[in-house]
Write a protein that holds these residues in place. Structure first.
Motif, short mmCIF file in Angstrom:
data_model
loop_
_atom_site.label_atom_id
_atom_site.label_comp_id
_atom_site.label_asym_id
_atom_site.label_seq_id
_atom_site.Cartn_x
_atom_site.Cartn_y
_atom_site.Cartn_z
N SER A 70 0.82 -1.22 0.00
CA SER A 70 0.00 0.00 0.00
C SER A 70 0.85 1.26 0.00
CB SER A 70 -0.93 0.00 1.22
OG SER A 70 -0.16 -0.10 2.42
N GLU A 71 2.12 1.15 0.38
CA GLU A 71 3.02 2.31 0.41
C GLU A 71 3.92 2.39 -0.81
OE1 GLU A 71 5.22 1.99 4.00
OE2 GLU A 71 3.46 2.08 5.32
N CYS A 72 3.87 1.38 -1.66
CA CYS A 72 4.73 1.35 -2.85
C CYS A 72 4.17 2.28 -3.92
CB CYS A 72 4.83 -0.07 -3.40
SG CYS A 72 5.75 -0.17 -4.96
N GLN A 73 4.94 3.26 -4.33
CA GLN A 73 4.50 4.23 -5.33
C GLN A 73 4.54 3.66 -6.75
OE1 GLN A 73 6.94 7.69 -4.75
NE2 GLN A 73 6.04 8.19 -2.76
N ASP A 74 5.27 2.56 -6.93
CA ASP A 74 5.42 1.97 -8.26
C ASP A 74 4.63 0.65 -8.39
OD1 ASP A 74 7.21 4.03 -8.99
OD2 ASP A 74 8.86 2.96 -8.01
N TRP A 75 3.60 0.48 -7.55
CA TRP A 75 2.89 -0.79 -7.51
C TRP A 75 2.25 -1.12 -8.86
CZ3 TRP A 75 3.39 -4.79 -4.70
CH2 TRP A 75 2.40 -5.76 -4.60
N THR A 76 1.62 -0.13 -9.46
CA THR A 76 0.99 -0.35 -10.77
C THR A 76 1.49 0.63 -11.82
OG1 THR A 76 -0.86 1.09 -10.13
CG2 THR A 76 -1.10 -1.30 -9.71
N ALA A 77 2.61 1.31 -11.53
CA ALA A 77 3.11 2.31 -12.47
C ALA A 77 3.57 1.64 -13.77
CB ALA A 77 4.28 3.07 -11.85
N PRO A 78 3.16 2.18 -14.92
CA PRO A 78 3.60 1.60 -16.21
C PRO A 78 5.12 1.57 -16.31
CG PRO A 78 1.84 3.21 -16.52
CD PRO A 78 2.26 3.33 -15.09
N SER A 79 5.64 0.54 -16.93
CA SER A 79 7.08 0.29 -17.13
C SER A 79 7.79 -0.09 -15.84
CB SER A 79 7.79 1.50 -17.76
OG SER A 79 8.01 2.53 -16.80
N LEU A 80 7.04 -0.16 -14.72
CA LEU A 80 7.65 -0.60 -13.45
C LEU A 80 6.86 -1.78 -12.87
CD1 LEU A 80 8.50 2.88 -11.88
CD2 LEU A 80 10.08 1.23 -12.88
N CYS A 81 5.59 -1.54 -12.54
CA CYS A 81 4.67 -2.59 -12.08
C CYS A 81 5.29 -3.54 -11.06
CB CYS A 81 4.15 -3.38 -13.28
SG CYS A 81 2.73 -2.59 -14.06
N HIS A 82 5.58 -3.02 -9.88
CA HIS A 82 6.15 -3.85 -8.83
C HIS A 82 5.19 -4.95 -8.38
CE1 HIS A 82 9.40 -0.76 -7.37
NE2 HIS A 82 9.54 -1.12 -8.64
N CYS A 83 3.89 -4.81 -8.70
CA CYS A 83 2.93 -5.83 -8.28
C CYS A 83 3.20 -7.18 -8.94
CB CYS A 83 1.51 -5.37 -8.58
SG CYS A 83 1.17 -5.16 -10.35
N ASN A 84 3.91 -7.18 -10.06
CA ASN A 84 4.21 -8.43 -10.79
C ASN A 84 5.50 -9.10 -10.32
OD1 ASN A 84 1.93 -8.13 -12.39
ND2 ASN A 84 3.03 -6.93 -13.95
N ALA A 85 6.17 -8.50 -9.36
CA ALA A 85 7.49 -9.00 -8.95
C ALA A 85 7.36 -10.25 -8.10
CB ALA A 85 8.24 -7.92 -8.18
N HIS A 86 8.30 -11.18 -8.31
CA HIS A 86 8.33 -12.39 -7.49
C HIS A 86 9.76 -12.95 -7.47
CE1 HIS A 86 8.46 -15.00 -11.11
NE2 HIS A 86 7.73 -14.02 -11.64
N ASN A 87 9.99 -13.91 -6.61
CA ASN A 87 11.34 -14.39 -6.35
C ASN A 87 11.80 -15.52 -7.28
OD1 ASN A 87 9.69 -16.38 -5.38
ND2 ASN A 87 10.89 -16.75 -3.52
N LYS A 88 10.98 -15.87 -8.27
CA LYS A 88 11.38 -16.92 -9.21
C LYS A 88 11.89 -16.34 -10.53
CE LYS A 88 10.07 -20.08 -6.35
NZ LYS A 88 11.09 -20.88 -5.64
N SER A 89 11.98 -15.05 -10.60
CA SER A 89 12.40 -14.37 -11.83
C SER A 89 13.77 -13.73 -11.62
CB SER A 89 11.38 -13.30 -12.22
OG SER A 89 11.92 -12.41 -13.19
N THR A 90 14.69 -13.99 -12.54
CA THR A 90 16.01 -13.36 -12.48
C THR A 90 15.90 -11.85 -12.63
OG1 THR A 90 17.01 -15.34 -13.43
CG2 THR A 90 18.31 -13.32 -13.51
N PHE A 91 15.00 -11.42 -13.53
CA PHE A 91 14.82 -9.98 -13.75
C PHE A 91 14.39 -9.29 -12.47
CE2 PHE A 91 11.73 -6.57 -14.53
CZ PHE A 91 12.54 -5.66 -15.20
N TRP A 92 13.36 -9.84 -11.81
CA TRP A 92 12.86 -9.18 -10.61
C TRP A 92 13.84 -9.29 -9.45
CZ3 TRP A 92 9.52 -5.67 -11.31
CH2 TRP A 92 8.51 -5.78 -12.24
#
Length: 705
Positions: free
Chosen positions: A105-127
């Motif tokens: 709820s405090e993340c400013q980039d949770w749904t921001a285009p080109s960032l979308c932190h909501c899609n981040a997870h620990n099984k991805s090298t990128f994230w």
């Protein structure tokens, strides 16, 4: 976690690999017959998962990463930053952002285009890389693990980020340049047009000057700040600054002779020299963890250096303290500093700042034997700088208590191509060495100029060894030989005890005058001994003379003869003779021996007396205060020495002393005692008409006191 809140249970998994949902929670299926509160002690066993539940109650949702949330499903993708996937944007109260490491709820980039932190997870090298970048910041370029990063490194990183942003502003100013009009108003493109620039090519005559001075001053200020920070932060700042300035380009198409620091090609190497020198010292002096040490070096080696910085390519290839060759040298197992590795000879070769840092660290640890081994074995391109360090080897040997090796290393050349250390020591160092050799004590610090207490570390040199090597030191160094301070130091050391005050001051002793026959015997052999000490390396002094009960007196007589020879050959170079005479202290018999020896050469005697008279006239009050401190016994014997000398010219020194005391007699508390001494010592001696008259007048004044 089940669908019904009443039936939910949270169990933390110990096996991350077997958990399909991540590492935050483990899903437990609800039991068909829920356990009631009154039956909570009964055991329920699920044989398939081998889980025994002995207690169950309403679960409490703990903080978890968004991808582990049991309330909202999560859709995984390797790299999706355009928009939220499925329900990934939905969160519960305990969902955390995987990238920011704070509540979603405090993340400013949770749904921001080109960032979308909501899609981040620990099984991805990128994230994972994005998370590391977010948590480590600029430190990520040092390839540091999150576990490596502490508060000091974070401080260095935050200061470096600020520096990079502000540096870009200064660098852009540099790239813009300064537009300068030509000094001449004549058009060289079209000389037929006459004076004045033509409108056609006016723009071609405008020159753009690129001055790097502003960038240089800004970077210098940052380096000054870095050197005040703790080692880890400073290393990050220095390495980051090196990376930035090596990326700078000179936009000038032609060579602009602006000089340092306005020229980038001159200023950047200067800054790199400072950065690499400081980093070299830090890699030696600071106890960085091995992983951090290696990553600092790897980061620097990965820098793409411009052509004007190629010289720094290998500047941080500093071997660690546990390096095999270095370790064997320090332990004394390898005295040459070289070994054969895969058929090739490998040398212990280091740059001067690294050598200086290693010596400094070993000094602080009081590992003086290791310093000697290291300096003898290591090699360096800066031969002059290395020689200055090697010149302290005798001092380090003294600090370790090995005075015999120390005095030998002073006189022996380090190798066939270099002269000995004795050729370069100063009069002050000569005095310190004599005090150490005589007393077996050393300064508590690591410098000749240390003003702290002196401590005993070993047995002093034998008197015969001391006098032999002291005279050889004087003979091989002309500046020492012609310096009265060196001769006075030798005389004072011989006229002192082997015990030294904690302050480093000598304890003077009065040597009883030896028999006349003994004096003549030493004088008879001294000329031959002195000539051998000048020309030969191995000289042995007669043990029956210099190891006898009167050995210290014999050494003093030999020194008197050496001083006399020096006066005969180099009196014109002598700046003072008073200092030499004062060094004898209460050993007036030795001073009389010297003065009587000078009487054989009339011109030498006159030259020495003129030096004495000049110094006494220039330092009247200094000498009077000294005599007042030493007392009537000393002053009386000094007057008797000069006034009873058979040469009338020498008596003039005694008369001058009388005049100095007479002029300041009101400050003499011991005038009566001096009258008593002189009345006994001088009344019965034939002094000559002039001298007798001066003494009688002085005695009359003293008698009235």
């Amino acid at each position: 976690m089940g669908n019904s809140e009443e039936e939910s249970v949270i169990v933390i998994s110990d096996d991350e690999a077997e958990s399909p949902l991540g590492n935050s929670v483990l899903l437990v299926e609800p039991l068909q017959n829920p356990i009631q509160e009154e039956k909570k002690t009964e055991e329920v066993v699920d044989e398939e998962c081998e889980l025994v539940v002995t207690f169950c109650k309403q679960g409490k949702v703990m903080p978890h990463a968004r991808y582990d949330c049991m309330t909202h499903t999560f859709e995984r993708a390797e790299c999706e930053t355009c928009s939220p996937l499925e329900n990934n944007a939905n969160i519960c109260d305990q969902c955390y952002c995987y990238i920011c490491d704070k509540l979603a709820s405090e993340c400013q980039d949770w749904t921001a285009p080109s960032l979308c932190h909501c899609n981040a997870h620990n099984k991805s090298t990128f994230w994972k890389d994005q998370r590391g970048l977010a948590l480590a910041g600029v430190l990520v370029m040092f390839n540091l693990e999150l576990t490596d990063i502490d508060a000091d490194l974070r401080l260095g990183g935050s200061l470096l980020i600020k520096f990079v942003h502000e540096l870009s502003v200064e660098y852009n100013k540099y790239l813009a340049g300064e537009r300068m009009s030509p000094n001449s108003s004549e058009c060289f493109c079209h000389p037929k047009r006459g004076p004045g620039q033509c409108n056609i090519c006016r723009q071609c005559h405008i020159e753009v000057i690129y001055r790097y001075s502003g960038v240089f001053e800004f970077v210098t200020t940052f380096l000054n700040q870095a050197e005040k920070e703790n080692p880890k932060a400073a290393a990050i700042m220095l390495l980051g600054a090196a990376k930035e300035i090596t990326l700078h380009k000179d936009p000038a198409q032609n060579l602009q002779n602006l000089g340092h620091p306005a020229s980038l090609r001159l200023a950047v190497p200067h800054l790199m020299e400072r950065i690499t020198t400081q980093l070299q010292r830090m890699l030696v002096l600071c106890d960085f963890p091995k992983v951090l040490y290696e990553k600092f070096i790897s980061f620097f080696q990965a820098l793409i250096l411009p052509c004007h910085c190629y010289a720094f390519s290998n500047s941080l290839n500093v071997v660690p303290w546990d390096h095999g060759l270095l370790t064997t040298v320090l332990k004394g197992q390898n005295i040459t500093g070289q070994r054969t590795q895969k058929g090739k000879k490998v040398f212990l070769w280091e740059v001067l700042p690294v050598i200086q840092a290693r010596v400094e660290k070993m000094e602080n640890q009081r590992h003086y034997k290791e310093i000697v081994r290291y300096l003898k074995a290591v090699k360096c391109n800066d031969t002059h700088g290395l020689r200055k360090l090697r010149d302290k080897i005798p001092f380090y040997l003294c600090k370790s208590g090995d005075f015999v090796s120390a005095v030998c290393s002073l006189l022996l050349p380090f190798n066939n191509l270099a002269c000995c250390t004795a050729c370069r020591i100063t009069p002050f160092q000569f005095e310190i060495y004599l005090k150490m050799f005589r007393t077996g004590s050393v300064p508590s610090g690591n410098s000749f100029h240390d003003t702290g207490e002196w401590t005993s570390v070993g047995s002093p040199l034998k008197n015969s060894v001391l006098i032999k090597h002291a005279l050889r030191l004087l003979y091989c160094n002309l500046s020492l030989y012609r310096n009265p301070k060196c001769w006075s130091s030798l005389i004072m050391v011989l006229g002192s005890s082997t015990t030294l005050q904690k302050s480093g001051h000598l304890n003077a002793v009065s040597l009883k005058e030896p028999p006349h026959d003994f004096q003549q015997m030493v004088l008879s052999i001294s000329l031959a001994l002195l000539n051998e000490l000048k020309t030969k390396i191995n000289v042995s002094l007669l043990p029956e003379v210099f190891s006898a009960p009167l050995q210290l007196e014999a050494c003093l007589i030999l020194t008197v003869q050496a001083v006399q020879q020096m006066l005969l050959s180099d009196l014109q170079y002598l700046s003072s003779f008073l200092e030499i005479t004062l060094a004898f202290g209460n050993n007036f018999w030795a001073l009389r021996l010297l003065l009587n020896g000078l009487c054989c050469e009339e011109h030498i005697l006159h030259g020495a007396i003129n030096l004495l008279l000049r110094d006494l006239n220039f330092q009247k009050m200094t000498m009077f205060n000294l005599w007042k401190k030493l007392g009537p016994q000393y002053v009386g014997e000094l007057l008797c020495l000069y006034l009873t000398c058979r040469h009338k010219k020498m008596q003039s020194i005694g008369i001058l002393i009388i005049h100095i005391i007479t002029q300041n007699l009101y400050m003499c508390p011991w005038a009566k005692h001096l009258w008593s001494f002189l009345n006994t010592g001088l009344r019965r001696l034939p002094l000559g008409t002039t001298t007798d008259h001066e003494v009688a007048k002085f005695m009359a004044i003293l008698e009235k006191m």
